[in-house]
Design an enzyme around this catalytic site. Structure first.
Site, PDB file in Angstrom:
ATOM      1  N   LYS A  67      16.915 -14.212   3.656  1.00 58.10           N
ATOM      2  CA  LYS A  67      16.873 -13.281   4.780  1.00 58.10           C
ATOM      3  C   LYS A  67      16.142 -14.002   5.905  1.00 58.10           C
ATOM      4  O   LYS A  67      15.049 -14.537   5.695  1.00 58.10           O
ATOM      5  CB  LYS A  67      16.136 -11.998   4.410  1.00 58.10           C
ATOM      6  CG  LYS A  67      16.023 -11.036   5.607  1.00 58.10           C
ATOM      7  CD  LYS A  67      15.592  -9.643   5.203  1.00 58.10           C
ATOM      8  CE  LYS A  67      14.106  -9.521   5.071  1.00 58.10           C
ATOM      9  NZ  LYS A  67      13.679  -8.095   4.947  1.00 58.10           N
ATOM     10  N   GLN A 139       8.903   2.771   8.375  1.00 58.32           N
ATOM     11  CA  GLN A 139       9.129   2.628   6.925  1.00 58.32           C
ATOM     12  C   GLN A 139       8.707   3.882   6.157  1.00 58.32           C
ATOM     13  O   GLN A 139       9.273   4.189   5.103  1.00 58.32           O
ATOM     14  CB  GLN A 139       8.342   1.433   6.364  1.00 58.32           C
ATOM     15  CG  GLN A 139       8.649   0.101   7.002  1.00 58.32           C
ATOM     16  CD  GLN A 139      10.047  -0.398   6.710  1.00 58.32           C
ATOM     17  OE1 GLN A 139      10.661  -0.041   5.706  1.00 58.32           O
ATOM     18  NE2 GLN A 139      10.576  -1.202   7.605  1.00 58.32           N
ATOM     19  N   SER A 199       0.238  -0.850   9.130  1.00 61.97           N
ATOM     20  CA  SER A 199       0.099  -2.250   9.542  1.00 61.97           C
ATOM     21  C   SER A 199      -1.356  -2.596   9.809  1.00 61.97           C
ATOM     22  O   SER A 199      -1.648  -3.485  10.592  1.00 61.97           O
ATOM     23  CB  SER A 199       0.950  -2.487  10.789  1.00 61.97           C
ATOM     24  OG  SER A 199       0.667  -1.492  11.756  1.00 61.97           O
ATOM     25  N   THR A 221       0.810  -4.160   3.249  1.00 64.03           N
ATOM     26  CA  THR A 221       0.178  -5.478   3.363  1.00 64.03           C
ATOM     27  C   THR A 221       1.127  -6.574   2.910  1.00 64.03           C
ATOM     28  O   THR A 221       1.380  -6.733   1.718  1.00 64.03           O
ATOM     29  CB  THR A 221      -1.142  -5.487   2.565  1.00 64.03           C
ATOM     30  OG1 THR A 221      -2.015  -4.532   3.176  1.00 64.03           O
ATOM     31  CG2 THR A 221      -1.809  -6.846   2.601  1.00 64.03           C
ATOM     32  N   LYS A 226      -3.955  -8.709   6.484  1.00 61.71           N
ATOM     33  CA  LYS A 226      -3.743  -7.260   6.458  1.00 61.71           C
ATOM     34  C   LYS A 226      -4.430  -6.662   5.228  1.00 61.71           C
ATOM     35  O   LYS A 226      -4.530  -7.326   4.183  1.00 61.71           O
ATOM     36  CB  LYS A 226      -2.246  -6.929   6.388  1.00 61.71           C
ATOM     37  CG  LYS A 226      -1.512  -7.031   7.718  1.00 61.71           C
ATOM     38  CD  LYS A 226      -0.097  -6.492   7.553  1.00 61.71           C
ATOM     39  CE  LYS A 226       0.732  -6.693   8.792  1.00 61.71           C
ATOM     40  NZ  LYS A 226       2.158  -6.373   8.554  1.00 61.71           N
TER      41      LYS A 226
HETATM   42  P1  NAD Z   1       5.480   1.027  12.320  1.00 62.48           P
HETATM   43  O1  NAD Z   1       4.995   0.251  13.483  1.00 62.48           O
HETATM   44  O2  NAD Z   1       6.685   1.880  12.472  1.00 62.48           O
HETATM   45  O3  NAD Z   1       4.290   1.935  11.737  1.00 62.48           O
HETATM   46  C1  NAD Z   1       2.990   1.429  11.623  1.00 62.48           C
HETATM   47  C2  NAD Z   1       2.120   2.388  10.851  1.00 62.48           C
HETATM   48  O4  NAD Z   1       0.805   1.826  10.740  1.00 62.48           O
HETATM   49  C3  NAD Z   1       1.951   3.740  11.540  1.00 62.48           C
HETATM   50  O5  NAD Z   1       1.783   4.739  10.560  1.00 62.48           O
HETATM   51  C4  NAD Z   1       0.648   3.541  12.325  1.00 62.48           C
HETATM   52  O6  NAD Z   1       0.003   4.758  12.643  1.00 62.48           O
HETATM   53  C5  NAD Z   1      -0.136   2.738  11.315  1.00 62.48           C
HETATM   54  N1  NAD Z   1      -1.231   1.982  11.915  1.00 62.48           N
HETATM   55  C6  NAD Z   1      -1.169   1.171  13.011  1.00 62.48           C
HETATM   56  N2  NAD Z   1      -2.402   0.668  13.272  1.00 62.48           N
HETATM   57  C7  NAD Z   1      -3.247   1.172  12.329  1.00 62.48           C
HETATM   58  C8  NAD Z   1      -4.624   1.013  12.059  1.00 62.48           C
HETATM   59  N3  NAD Z   1      -5.406   0.249  12.806  1.00 62.48           N
HETATM   60  N4  NAD Z   1      -5.141   1.667  10.981  1.00 62.48           N
HETATM   61  C9  NAD Z   1      -4.361   2.437  10.187  1.00 62.48           C
HETATM   62  N5  NAD Z   1      -3.052   2.623  10.401  1.00 62.48           N
HETATM   63  C10 NAD Z   1      -2.496   1.996  11.462  1.00 62.48           C
HETATM   64  O7  NAD Z   1       5.691  -0.065  11.170  1.00 62.48           O
HETATM   65  P2  NAD Z   1       6.613   0.015   9.873  1.00 62.48           P
HETATM   66  O8  NAD Z   1       7.920  -0.647  10.160  1.00 62.48           O
HETATM   67  O9  NAD Z   1       6.596   1.389   9.327  1.00 62.48           O
HETATM   68  O10 NAD Z   1       5.826  -0.990   8.890  1.00 62.48           O
HETATM   69  C11 NAD Z   1       4.575  -0.616   8.334  1.00 62.48           C
HETATM   70  C12 NAD Z   1       4.006  -1.798   7.576  1.00 62.48           C
HETATM   71  O11 NAD Z   1       4.849  -2.120   6.457  1.00 62.48           O
HETATM   72  C13 NAD Z   1       3.894  -3.092   8.379  1.00 62.48           C
HETATM   73  O12 NAD Z   1       2.661  -3.698   8.059  1.00 62.48           O
HETATM   74  C14 NAD Z   1       5.051  -3.941   7.867  1.00 62.48           C
HETATM   75  O13 NAD Z   1       4.823  -5.316   8.015  1.00 62.48           O
HETATM   76  C15 NAD Z   1       5.068  -3.518   6.406  1.00 62.48           C
HETATM   77  N6  NAD Z   1       6.322  -3.755   5.687  1.00 62.48           N
HETATM   78  C16 NAD Z   1       6.220  -4.131   4.371  1.00 62.48           C
HETATM   79  C17 NAD Z   1       7.375  -4.352   3.641  1.00 62.48           C
HETATM   80  C18 NAD Z   1       7.267  -4.734   2.202  1.00 62.48           C
HETATM   81  O14 NAD Z   1       8.272  -5.130   1.600  1.00 62.48           O
HETATM   82  N7  NAD Z   1       6.129  -4.580   1.577  1.00 62.48           N
HETATM   83  C19 NAD Z   1       8.639  -4.202   4.233  1.00 62.48           C
HETATM   84  C20 NAD Z   1       8.707  -3.787   5.564  1.00 62.48           C
HETATM   85  C21 NAD Z   1       7.537  -3.550   6.284  1.00 62.48           C
END
Ligand code: NAD
Length: 321
Positions: A67, A139, A199, A221, A226
């Site tokens: 990917k 997500q 995030s 994370t 993170k």
């Molecule tokens: P998004 O930007 O749509 O949402 C971010 C979320 O984090 C929101 O709920 C926001 O309120 C919260 N947030 C932001 N700053 C914060 C802080 N300082 N303290 C607490 N919460 C805070 O992002 P998303 O697309 O929903 O992705 C969320 C996370 O998941 C990202 O870190 C992304 O990299 C990760 N992710 C992981 C996988 C995996 O396979 N594990 C896959 C995709 C995304």
């Protein structure tokens, strides 16, 4: 080469199919018949973008590829495109010839939600009733929708750093017919299952926010630095992950390992539980923690599962390449 455009993914991949593909590939990884290549992730010095590749080979599922994609923080405001952009490329393991190019954005959300769901299926208590959410972004909605299918949940409780985003997950709960309540972080002690998908770089979930017997899936994370949960929670929990190497370097376990609270040998593969080589949860009062870091093989598994279907349904383009 078969091209499956992003706009067709929603009509091709169900949550159940994503779940099955991810459960199978975790099992395959744990048996040693599938492995991920080292991840490349670079700040490219343009548009503040992070770009990289996650690849691997699953000999059981015969999925080979990668990917490619990343995060462009200004996409939405500048171009009206979502900030996360990715594409999956599949190759024929017999010849190395490119086989397919598949839109990877919705696939990522569905395979990430499938991962926490697989962890809930195998690690949460069967009598879990209260689902806790930390996070309400893009997500989180996919995570909650999939999780609610794993147990007979009677209530969803949620907390988010930006409370104005909570209606995103409240909507998902109400569509599933489950009542929703916004709670302070301390209110998470009521939850039997918690998903965190934020995030943040500083932990928001503290060890005493999580009651004995809870299953927590830490899904946010996926990068060095993170952190969603206090490191001491990992010392109190039995820790599982998709891939140990990622968990201890870019996942939630990186902090507990660095501070010496747990050792690498304390982090177990979820695939081992699926295969029956690890017992998983052994007590009702045990805290189980799934560190879902996101591996390339998940992307390949879901992409490979829809290519033939896309051709069958006439929504793919076949080019002589
Ligand atoms: P998004 O930007 O749509 O949402 C971010 C979320 O984090 C929101 O709920 C926001 O309120 C919260 N947030 C932001 N700053 C914060 C802080 N300082 N303290 C607490 N919460 C805070 O992002 P998303 O697309 O929903 O992705 C969320 C996370 O998941 C990202 O870190 C992304 O990299 C990760 N992710 C992981 C996988 C995996 O396979 N594990 C896959 C995709 C995304």
């Amino acid at each position: 080469m078969i091209i499956v455009p992003e706009k067709e993914i929603a009509g091709l991949l169900t949550r159940a199919d994503a779940f099955e593909a991810v459960e199978k590939v975790f099992a395959s990884m744990s048996k040693g018949s599938a492995y991920n290549f080292p991840v490349i992730r670079e700040a490219i010095g343009y548009e503040d973008a992070l770009y990289g590749f996650k690849g691997g080979f699953d000999k059981s599922g015969m999925a080979l590829g990668l990917k490619a994609g990343g995060y462009w923080p200004h996409n939405l405001e500048k171009h009206g495109e979502i900030n996360h952009q990715s594409t999956v490329f599949l190759f024929d393991p017999d010849t190395g010839k490119v086989k397919a190019m598949v839109g990877g954005n919705l696939l990522t959300a569905l395979r990430t939600a499938a991962a926490s769901s697989v962890s809930i299926k195998h690690l949460a208590r069967k009598d879990a009733k209260v689902m806790g959410m930390v996070g309400a972004g893009h997500q989180a909605t996919f995570q909650l929708r999939a999780a609610l299918e794993q147990r007979n949940f009677e209530k969803v409780i949620g907390w988010n750093y930006h409370p104005e985003m909570l209606p995103n997950i409240e909507k998902v709960a109400s569509e599933a017919g489950v009542p929703f309540e916004a709670v302070p972080l301390e209110g998470l002690v009521e939850a039997d299952v918690v998903i965190s998908i934020t995030s943040t770089f500083a932990p928001t979930i503290m060890a005493d926010h999580i009651a004995p017997g809870t299953h927590i899936a830490c899904m946010g994370t996926d990068t060095k630095g993170k952190q969603e949960v206090e490191a001491s929670l990992l010392a109190r929990a039995t820790v599982f992950t998709d891939e140990v190497a990622q968990s201890i370097s870019i996942g939630e376990a990186q902090h507990a390992i660095a501070s010496g609270l747990i050792a690498q040998s304390d982090v177990h593969e979820l695939g081992a539980v699926i295969n029956g080589t690890h017992p998983g949860r052994t007590r009702a009062d045990e805290i189980t923690l799934f560190d879902g870091t996101g591996v390339g093989l998940q992307d390949l598994a879901v992409a490979a599962s829809i290519v033939d279907l896309a051709v069958e349904k006439g929504v793919a383009t076949i080019v002589d390449f």
